[in-house]
Design a protein around this motif. Structure first.
Motif, PDB file in Angstrom:
ATOM      1  N   GLU A  33       0.827  -1.197   0.000  1.00 30.73           N
ATOM      2  CA  GLU A  33       0.000   0.000   0.000  1.00 30.73           C
ATOM      3  C   GLU A  33       0.872   1.263   0.000  1.00 30.73           C
ATOM      4  O   GLU A  33       0.630   2.210  -0.753  1.00 30.73           O
ATOM      5  N   ILE A  34       1.871   1.261   0.848  1.00 31.95           N
ATOM      6  CA  ILE A  34       2.762   2.424   0.954  1.00 31.95           C
ATOM      7  C   ILE A  34       3.449   2.687  -0.386  1.00 31.95           C
ATOM      8  O   ILE A  34       3.564   3.830  -0.832  1.00 31.95           O
ATOM      9  N   SER A  35       3.866   1.625  -1.057  1.00 30.18           N
ATOM     10  CA  SER A  35       4.552   1.786  -2.352  1.00 30.18           C
ATOM     11  C   SER A  35       3.631   2.425  -3.377  1.00 30.18           C
ATOM     12  O   SER A  35       4.019   3.323  -4.121  1.00 30.18           O
ATOM     13  N   ILE A  36       2.397   1.935  -3.406  1.00 34.38           N
ATOM     14  CA  ILE A  36       1.442   2.450  -4.390  1.00 34.38           C
ATOM     15  C   ILE A  36       1.273   3.953  -4.219  1.00 34.38           C
ATOM     16  O   ILE A  36       1.293   4.714  -5.183  1.00 34.38           O
ATOM     17  N   TYR A  37       1.143   4.381  -2.979  1.00 35.42           N
ATOM     18  CA  TYR A  37       0.848   5.791  -2.732  1.00 35.42           C
ATOM     19  C   TYR A  37       2.102   6.647  -2.601  1.00 35.42           C
ATOM     20  O   TYR A  37       2.042   7.796  -2.220  1.00 35.42           O
ATOM     21  N   THR A  38       3.240   6.044  -2.906  1.00 31.05           N
ATOM     22  CA  THR A  38       4.470   6.815  -2.866  1.00 31.05           C
ATOM     23  C   THR A  38       4.753   7.414  -4.235  1.00 31.05           C
ATOM     24  O   THR A  38       5.532   8.319  -4.398  1.00 31.05           O
ATOM     25  N   ARG A  39       4.067   6.901  -5.235  1.00 29.59           N
ATOM     26  CA  ARG A  39       4.217   7.431  -6.586  1.00 29.59           C
ATOM     27  C   ARG A  39       2.841   7.715  -7.167  1.00 29.59           C
ATOM     28  O   ARG A  39       1.893   6.997  -6.868  1.00 29.59           O
ATOM     29  N   THR A  40       2.759   8.719  -8.017  1.00 27.85           N
ATOM     30  CA  THR A  40       1.562   8.841  -8.833  1.00 27.85           C
ATOM     31  C   THR A  40       1.842   8.068 -10.109  1.00 27.85           C
ATOM     32  O   THR A  40       2.830   7.339 -10.197  1.00 27.85           O
ATOM     33  N   MET A  41       1.008   8.242 -11.117  1.00 36.57           N
ATOM     34  CA  MET A  41       1.243   7.485 -12.339  1.00 36.57           C
ATOM     35  C   MET A  41       2.196   8.209 -13.290  1.00 36.57           C
ATOM     36  O   MET A  41       2.339   7.836 -14.435  1.00 36.57           O
ATOM     37  N   GLY A  42       2.862   9.230 -12.786  1.00 38.78           N
ATOM     38  CA  GLY A  42       3.682  10.055 -13.675  1.00 38.78           C
ATOM     39  C   GLY A  42       4.994   9.400 -14.048  1.00 38.78           C
ATOM     40  O   GLY A  42       5.814   9.108 -13.194  1.00 38.78           O
TER      41      GLY A  42
ATOM     42  N   VAL B 260      14.084  10.508  -3.791  1.00 40.37           N
ATOM     43  CA  VAL B 260      13.198   9.703  -4.632  1.00 40.37           C
ATOM     44  C   VAL B 260      12.648   8.534  -3.827  1.00 40.37           C
ATOM     45  O   VAL B 260      11.689   7.897  -4.193  1.00 40.37           O
ATOM     46  N   THR B 261      13.265   8.298  -2.687  1.00 45.67           N
ATOM     47  CA  THR B 261      12.826   7.176  -1.860  1.00 45.67           C
ATOM     48  C   THR B 261      11.772   7.592  -0.836  1.00 45.67           C
ATOM     49  O   THR B 261      11.424   6.822   0.042  1.00 45.67           O
ATOM     50  N   ALA B 262      11.259   8.836  -0.948  1.00 47.98           N
ATOM     51  CA  ALA B 262      10.240   9.311  -0.006  1.00 47.98           C
ATOM     52  C   ALA B 262       9.108   8.304   0.101  1.00 47.98           C
ATOM     53  O   ALA B 262       8.674   7.746  -0.894  1.00 47.98           O
ATOM     54  N   LYS B 263       8.647   8.089   1.304  1.00 45.56           N
ATOM     55  CA  LYS B 263       7.575   7.118   1.520  1.00 45.56           C
ATOM     56  C   LYS B 263       6.565   7.646   2.512  1.00 45.56           C
ATOM     57  O   LYS B 263       6.936   8.277   3.501  1.00 45.56           O
ATOM     58  N   ALA B 264       5.311   7.323   2.256  1.00 48.37           N
ATOM     59  CA  ALA B 264       4.284   7.621   3.253  1.00 48.37           C
ATOM     60  C   ALA B 264       4.473   6.699   4.448  1.00 48.37           C
ATOM     61  O   ALA B 264       5.029   5.604   4.325  1.00 48.37           O
ATOM     62  N   ASP B 265       4.014   7.137   5.610  1.00 56.05           N
ATOM     63  CA  ASP B 265       3.999   6.266   6.778  1.00 56.05           C
ATOM     64  C   ASP B 265       2.662   5.545   6.910  1.00 56.05           C
ATOM     65  O   ASP B 265       2.605   4.412   7.365  1.00 56.05           O
TER      66      ASP B 265
ATOM     67  N   GLY C 267       4.363  15.742  -9.345  1.00 54.75           N
ATOM     68  CA  GLY C 267       4.534  15.097  -8.047  1.00 54.75           C
ATOM     69  C   GLY C 267       3.733  15.750  -6.948  1.00 54.75           C
ATOM     70  O   GLY C 267       4.146  15.766  -5.793  1.00 54.75           O
ATOM     71  N   SER C 268       2.554  16.268  -7.298  1.00 53.76           N
ATOM     72  CA  SER C 268       1.831  17.061  -6.303  1.00 53.76           C
ATOM     73  C   SER C 268       1.219  16.225  -5.191  1.00 53.76           C
ATOM     74  O   SER C 268       0.810  16.773  -4.180  1.00 53.76           O
ATOM     75  N   VAL C 269       1.135  14.902  -5.363  1.00 52.61           N
ATOM     76  CA  VAL C 269       0.654  14.077  -4.248  1.00 52.61           C
ATOM     77  C   VAL C 269       1.711  13.082  -3.767  1.00 52.61           C
ATOM     78  O   VAL C 269       1.393  12.116  -3.080  1.00 52.61           O
TER      79      VAL C 269
END
Lengths: 480, 480
Positions: free
Chosen positions: B27-36, B50-55, B92-94
């Motif tokens: 789940e975290i991976s999915i929301y760490t990138r948009t489809m861009g 580039v390795t930023a991740k949601a908690d 990368g706005s989200v």
């Protein structure tokens, strides 16, 4: 009366020159009132001192001077009331209720640039709308904003109150026409918003100042949309058996995507009693037939105008509209300012106006609810209603009310208070706003917390952030 | 990684239930990138990890829960990234660049009320635009916003980035369609803006949140304009000898007050090289003729549509436009999403996009300036340009750039940085914005102080006032 008046006077004179700071009795008196007949009444209703007086009237000629003036006002913590045309007749929005500086903007009246490619004009905020229109007409263009105050409203004043003209269905409110603004913030900072519409580069900061009634800064320059003078103008007028038919026809015109420049509905009482229609019927020898009148105009390329006429005509006939031809609508527009001066006939015991904007789902309901409620309270009152600004999702309702004689032993102020309060209760019940185009000012500010609910805190936060000393037009719109 | 992760997790679970807070790797991976595809590149250019991740990824189902989540985030001072469709491909706005909570809005997806009189729909912000459109179509209506991300963009996401669809000349940007919003402010307060357009009752607070990219709060519900499905749709296509003719014809269409729903100009390279036009020419057996293509559609009552066709045709022929009939425009619209998936042909060395909005007085100048500057720097680059969103005062310019091979020894990142910087310098010189409809995000935030000048301080003040702990989507748009 402010403290340190002599010192402040000297500081202000250093900014604009002694000629352009005034505190003589004549000047102060002029700027202590707008042209509103109803304004004293409004102030008394709000318990504000009717004797409020400005301490200074100042005439800056550019944004830099405005900036210096605001810095002085902050230093001494005295109010600044930006003054446009003084044509907000009902709300006292430029009355200096706490004294201080009236900042008269009309020396800032230059047209800076007419851009025939981008269809915009850039002008200083103090120019009157009629003068701006004259300059545009010379080049074959129009701004399209012909409100009641056309001959005195300034560009900046119109934007600060988000006024509307007679041709709003095509040209929008003047706020809708804004492409970019120059604003002097309360702290004296001069900013320019992005002068590109429809971008995706942050929130549109211009919108903060549209309808802000001078509480967030002084608009010193505006860039607004312009339009080529139309190839053709075509007028239409229909008399409907009832206002319900007229409302339905108006909604259908909108729903079909037609783009009239003028679209007004006046109810049965409006058509019967409003002085402009009595005059029109006489001048045009129209029959004294009852009904609700719709006035329309289409502008643009001849072919589009003619196609619009055919579609509109079919809609109005389905609603039993009797075609009165183009003449009544044309006559009305040609006499759009006839109404204002001079007064026709003797002064009644009481005359008042309330106006609102609401979505179509509530529009007709609100009309009948308010009319019936007021009529049952005041049997002898003549209530006329105009639905004069039609948008995609809703329209304005403008009630003119007239009492020839006193109802019982109520005073005019008591009548006004009662009617206003009754009206606003119903406005809020039916999703209406405090004002469609008259603005809020000092008179209706007390209704704003109820109108906004929790969002009121956002307005307060904006005001406190931008104007921590509360120098800008205090007592209006958002009272902190 | 946030501190007190277990405690925060527990608090969040109490708000939405344990099922709706996730911190598993998938789940975290999915929301760490948009489809861009271009997003990693963007982050690297900005020096962001580039390795930023949601908690956490959290799925609230209503404004009340959103409010509680924001209160928790404030307490622990951790970021909250409101997530719509994730379709802002370039900026990368989200992307949760500082970790924290990704607030996925898609459980808030209910259509609350379709109002056929007021021509508005009220829906929760997480509904996808295509689903909302399906619901409206069942009732004979459309919202009209068909952007590149139509099948994933959410209502709230579209408004927060002020996106634009293919039919923008008629339906406006989605921000223009907003009648009212429900927003949860950063402090957790739930507000509703006035749900009446064009009022004169204070500044229009909705506009603060349109294009705000989630930095000022979370949009949880929106009421937007809808339109009856048109009686008729009429397509037109013209091939002009040069883009200058096409630009002039487009400006004249606007100036004459015509109201197309679709009005696009693609320059000579766009027509020659863009995959959608290669495909179109093949499918429709169109001749391989050079030129600049204009695609148009008119919608509405049949008579108006036909009159519009005649006037438009005359304008285009005066500019030497060759009438290709309606089929190319119809084919293009029918295949409007063909472009996006799957990839056509091999991956080039570099592909990039810059886009802007500017007034017409600068539009053509900016087009040639940017094209010539970039072409002289990169001889082998194919530069295609579309002017796809036409407004009353200006239009967008959308440059697609393609390098099959490396230019000298530059890396793709170096190329991107150089081209972006060159483009933005010229955008600012010609009054253009950082973005017409892609938004700013993390990628272009560094250009905002220059874009806004002194007005940037107003953006900063708004952000600091509403979000003192800087929890809302930090690192995007306005960096404090």
């Amino acid at each position: 009366m402010v403290e340190n008046k002599e010192i402040i006077m000297q500081e202000l004179q250093e900014v604009v020159g002694s000629k352009y700071v005034r505190c003589d009795e004549t000047e102060i008196s002029i700027y202590t009132r707008t042209m509103g007949r109803l304004e004293d009444l409004g102030l008394r209703i709000r318990g504000m001192p009717v004797t409020a007086k400005a301490d200074f009237v100042i005439y800056p000629e550019n944004a830099k001077q405005v900036s210096e003036i605001l810095k002085i006002a902050n230093k001494h913590k005295i109010p600044v009331v930006p003054y446009g045309g003084g044509s907000a007749v009902f709300t006292g929005s430029v009355v200096p209720v706490y004294g201080g500086i009236v900042l008269e903007t009309k020396r800032m009246d230059k047209v800076k640039y007419i851009d025939e490619d981008s269809l915009v004009v850039t002008a200083e905020a103090g120019i009157e709308l009629f003068k701006l229109e004259e300059e545009l007409n010379k080049r074959g263009f129009t701004h399209g904003h012909f409100g009641g105050g056309f001959y005195c409203t300034t560009l900046g004043g119109g934007i600060a109150t988000n006024g509307a003209g007679r041709l709003s269905p095509k040209y929008g409110k003047i706020g809708d026409a804004v492409v970019g603004l120059e604003v002097v913030l309360p702290n004296g900072e001069i900013i320019r918003t992005l002068h590109v519409p429809h971008h995706s580069t942050g929130p549109e900061l211009s919108r903060l100042f549209i309808g802000s009634e001078g509480i967030l800064g002084v608009i010193t320059e505006a860039t607004i949309k312009i339009y080529p003078l139309p190839e053709e103008r075509l007028f239409m007028s229909f008399l409907f058996p009832s206002v319900r038919n007229a409302f339905r026809a108006a909604r259908m015109i909108i729903k079909q995507g037609l783009k009239p420049s003028l679209l007004r509905v006046h109810d049965e009482n409006g058509w019967a009693f409003a002085p402009e229609f009595r005059y029109m019927r006489k001048e045009l020898s129209l029959p004294e037939e009852k009904g609700s009148i719709m006035l329309l105009m289409f502008e643009g390329p001849s072919e589009i105008v003619k196609a619009s006429e055919r579609v509109t005509s079919a809609i109005c006939k389905r609603e039993e509209g009797k075609d009165l031809g183009g003449e009544p609508a044309k006559f009305w527009l040609d006499h759009a300012w006839w109404y204002f001066y001079p007064r026709r006939g003797p002064r009644p015991f009481w005359y008042g106006v309330v106006e609102t904007a609401t979505l179509f789902r509530n529009h007709e309901k609100l009309y009948f609810a308010l009319k019936e409620t007021l009529q049952s309270k005041y049997k002898d009152m003549i209530i006329m209603c105009d639905s004069t600004h039609h948008w995609h999702t809703g329209a304005s309702l403008y009630f003119r009310m007239l009492l020839e004689k006193a109802p019982g032993n109520k005073s005019p102020i008591e009548v006004a208070e009662d009617i206003e309060d009754t009206a606003f209760r119903l406005f809020f019940k039916y999703g209406g706003t405090v004002s469609h185009h008259h603005n809020v000012g000092v008179r209706f500010a007390k209704y704003l917390p109820e109108q906004y609910g929790p969002a009121y805190q956002l307005l307060v936060a904006l005001k406190k952030t931008l104007d921590p000393n509360n120098i800008m037009n205090p007592g209006k719109l958002v009272v902190i």
